[in-house]
Design an enzyme around this catalytic site. Structure first.
Site, short mmCIF file in Angstrom:
data_model
loop_
_atom_site.label_atom_id
_atom_site.label_comp_id
_atom_site.label_asym_id
_atom_site.label_seq_id
_atom_site.Cartn_x
_atom_site.Cartn_y
_atom_site.Cartn_z
N GLU A 80 86.26 -45.28 -66.45
CA GLU A 80 85.35 -44.32 -67.13
C GLU A 80 85.97 -42.95 -66.91
OE1 GLU A 80 82.83 -45.11 -68.89
OE2 GLU A 80 82.20 -47.08 -68.22
N CYS A 90 80.64 -35.49 -68.08
CA CYS A 90 81.66 -36.06 -68.98
C CYS A 90 81.15 -36.13 -70.41
CB CYS A 90 82.10 -37.43 -68.48
SG CYS A 90 80.72 -38.56 -68.25
P1 NAD Z 1 89.12 -37.42 -59.88
O1 NAD Z 1 89.79 -38.26 -60.88
O2 NAD Z 1 89.86 -36.29 -59.25
O3 NAD Z 1 88.63 -38.32 -58.63
C1 NAD Z 1 87.77 -39.42 -58.80
C2 NAD Z 1 87.84 -40.32 -57.56
O4 NAD Z 1 89.12 -40.92 -57.44
C3 NAD Z 1 87.61 -39.63 -56.23
O5 NAD Z 1 86.79 -40.47 -55.43
C4 NAD Z 1 89.02 -39.52 -55.64
O6 NAD Z 1 89.05 -39.43 -54.24
C5 NAD Z 1 89.61 -40.83 -56.11
N1 NAD Z 1 91.09 -40.88 -56.20
C6 NAD Z 1 91.94 -39.86 -56.51
N2 NAD Z 1 93.22 -40.33 -56.55
C7 NAD Z 1 93.17 -41.66 -56.29
C8 NAD Z 1 94.15 -42.71 -56.21
N3 NAD Z 1 95.45 -42.46 -56.42
N4 NAD Z 1 93.73 -43.96 -55.93
C9 NAD Z 1 92.43 -44.25 -55.73
N5 NAD Z 1 91.45 -43.29 -55.78
C10 NAD Z 1 91.81 -42.02 -56.06
O7 NAD Z 1 87.78 -36.94 -60.61
P2 NAD Z 1 86.78 -35.76 -60.22
O8 NAD Z 1 87.52 -34.46 -60.31
O9 NAD Z 1 86.09 -36.13 -58.94
O10 NAD Z 1 85.69 -35.88 -61.42
C11 NAD Z 1 85.76 -35.19 -62.62
C12 NAD Z 1 86.30 -36.05 -63.75
O11 NAD Z 1 85.54 -37.25 -63.88
C13 NAD Z 1 86.23 -35.41 -65.13
O12 NAD Z 1 87.44 -35.62 -65.82
C14 NAD Z 1 85.11 -36.15 -65.84
O13 NAD Z 1 85.17 -36.17 -67.24
C15 NAD Z 1 85.27 -37.51 -65.27
N6 NAD Z 1 84.01 -38.26 -65.42
C16 NAD Z 1 83.96 -39.32 -66.30
C17 NAD Z 1 82.76 -40.01 -66.49
C18 NAD Z 1 82.66 -41.19 -67.43
O14 NAD Z 1 81.72 -41.97 -67.29
N7 NAD Z 1 83.56 -41.38 -68.36
C19 NAD Z 1 81.64 -39.61 -65.78
C20 NAD Z 1 81.72 -38.53 -64.92
C21 NAD Z 1 82.93 -37.86 -64.73
#
Ligand code: NAD
Length: 456
Positions: free
Chosen positions: A228, A262
């Site tokens: 997502e 999002c």
């Molecule tokens: P992010 O991608 O930086 O991090 C998300 C999660 O992934 C965190 O828990 C982080 O610690 C973990 N992570 C990071 N690198 C990793 C790796 N290599 N392996 C495993 N885990 C890892 O996202 P964010 O900055 O916390 O959130 C904002 C983003 O989320 C925006 O782009 C937003 O659009 C998106 N988002 C999407 C939805 C949806 O349903 N499509 C909903 C909410 C937010």
């Protein structure tokens, strides 16, 4: 992995909220082993699971008074929005408890042969979640995963670990030991979780950049993933749109959670003839959007969650203005508090060549693009990378629906935007990801098929 602490800061005041120990490799292994052991009992009794998920929903609401202020101080959103988030998380659990599905279907039946199609849980699954809706996005994953009979390890974003751990502890108090637990830490903990041989699936919500890394990492262990990812939702006003209705709904949707949603409307396409009227109507709706600390009952818009996010959005705004865009309202950085504030901002005289329109800016800014050719708008959207949500606004609902059908996205709303319904499947296409959460399709995402084919 080092055994260190994570420190959470209030994004409005920059005061420390609390500390939490990072999960060590040994602790993670033991957590996954416990989840694996718990799986065999948990998957057996469908009705017991449904009862316990309903009890989780009730317990979450009962503890909401403790969770809501922590969600506000750690994430930044206004208290009323934090209360809604906890409520919709509880609703997700209740909805999953209610969803009817058959764990076994008859595939073939003759006098000499019977084949069953089993819909089985996968085992231990990982739920990796971001910071913008830490409680709800976690609940959307775990409710479906648990209802399907899996056990779950939740990995929250580092900066919201306290509130997620608190919620998971509430649920763990209702569920059998090992069925749910929290792994705290950064990307290395996420990587270790998803590449553990006993973890059979990872459901990830977060940025498209990290989503691509997750997909690459998953290849090493052939771990199935649901992604997502980011969005850049357009709201398209048609020539017969009810401008007041659209302005009211879009102003509400664009600035919730300081625009860090999002599926927020992130850009509006308005016919040139309606541009002035829409911008005036929208700016009027921004009058009462007071910015401040989410714990203050007068606050309607809180801070951005972190300095990086504030800098990304401010930079995109500055570049847009340098390129000729006009700020109709807002655009000021800071308040009398030290946190990461940007006042809600309306921008016009801009087009798709500006990054503020073309990329996911994830902040309280709404650019309005004027158009004369709807086909050209739809074709531009088709060429762009995201496909999470979109909305179309018009009084002729049949015509608006025809336009909606031409948009490639996971959800297209007509005369509404970000109207999330936990009973409906939600997810993206293109760079917004794949897999669905919500409703029966959300549960299917955590099931696999086995055929038992018996000859008499
Ligand atoms: P992010 O991608 O930086 O991090 C998300 C999660 O992934 C965190 O828990 C982080 O610690 C973990 N992570 C990071 N690198 C990793 C790796 N290599 N392996 C495993 N885990 C890892 O996202 P964010 O900055 O916390 O959130 C904002 C983003 O989320 C925006 O782009 C937003 O659009 C998106 N988002 C999407 C939805 C949806 O349903 N499509 C909903 C909410 C937010």
């Amino acid at each position: 992995m080092d055994t260190t602490e994570l420190i959470s800061y209030n994004p409005a005041t920059l005061v420390e909220v609390g500390r939490i120990a990072v999960t060590t490799t040994a602790e993670l292994d033991s957590m996954i082993e416990s989840a694996h052991d718990a799986f065999h009992g948990w998957r057996q009794d469908h009705d017991l699971r449904k009862g316990l998920l309903a009890a989780c929903s009730y317990e979450l609401m009962r503890k909401a008074e403790d969770i809501v202020p922590l969600l506000t101080t750690e994430q930044g959103k206004p208290r009323a929005e934090a209360a809604s988030e906890v409520w919709i998380a509880a609703k997700s659990l209740a909805e999953a408890a209610r969803t009817q599905w058959e764990p076994e279907l008859l595939g073939a039946h003759t006098p000499v042969r019977t084949a069953f199609i089993e819909r089985r849980p996968l085992g231990v699954v990982g739920a990796i979640v971001p910071w913008n809706f830490p409680v709800f996005l976690m609940a959307a994953k775990i409710s479906a995963a648990l209802a399907a009979g899996n056990t779950v390890i939740v990995k929250p974003a580092e900066s919201v670990s306290l509130v997620v751990r608190k919620v998971v502890d509430v649920l763990a108090g209702v569920l059998p030991a090992g069925v749910i637990s929290t792994a705290v830490g950064g990307p290395d903990v996420g990587r270790a979780l998803m590449n553990h041989p006993k973890v059979r699936k990872v459901s990830f919500t977060g940025s498209t950049t990290v989503g691509k890394q997750i997909m690459r990492q998953a290849a090493d262990t052939v771990t199935p993933v649901t992604l997502e990812l980011g969005g850049n939702d357009p709201a398209i006003l048609l020539a017969d749109a009810d401008i007041d209705r659209a302005a009211t709904a879009l102003a509400q949707g664009a600035f919730l959670n300081a625009g860090q949603i999002c599926i927020a409307p992130k850009r509006v396409y308005a016919p040139t003839s309606l541009l002035d009227r829409f911008c005036r109507a929208f700016a009027d709706r921004m009058d009462d959007l007071s910015v401040g600390d989410g714990l203050d009952p007068a606050t309607r818009v809180g801070p951005l969650h972190n300095m990086r996010q504030l800098e990304i959005v401010s930079h995109l705004l500055e570049k847009a203005v340098a390129g000729g865009a006009t700020v109709v309202r807002g655009g000021e950085r800071g308040t009398d508090l030290p946190g990461h504030f940007l006042t809600p901002t309306l921008v016009r005289d801009i087009d798709d060549s500006a990054e503020l329109v073309a990329v996911e800016q994830f902040g309280p800014v709404l650019p309005v693009v004027a158009y004369d050719d709807l086909d050209a708008v739809l074709s531009t959207l088709d060429d762009q990378e995201f496909g999470l949500g979109a909305s179309v606004w018009g009084n002729d609902v049949e015509n608006a629906t025809d336009v909606a059908l031409r948009i490639d996205a996971g959800t297209v709303w007509v005369n509404q935007h970000n109207a999330l319904d936990v009973g409906l499947p939600f997810g993206g296409v293109k760079s917004s990801g794949f897999g669905r959460e919500g409703g029966m399709q959300g549960i299917e995402d955590f099931l696999q098929t086995r055929v038992i084919d018996i000859k008499q």
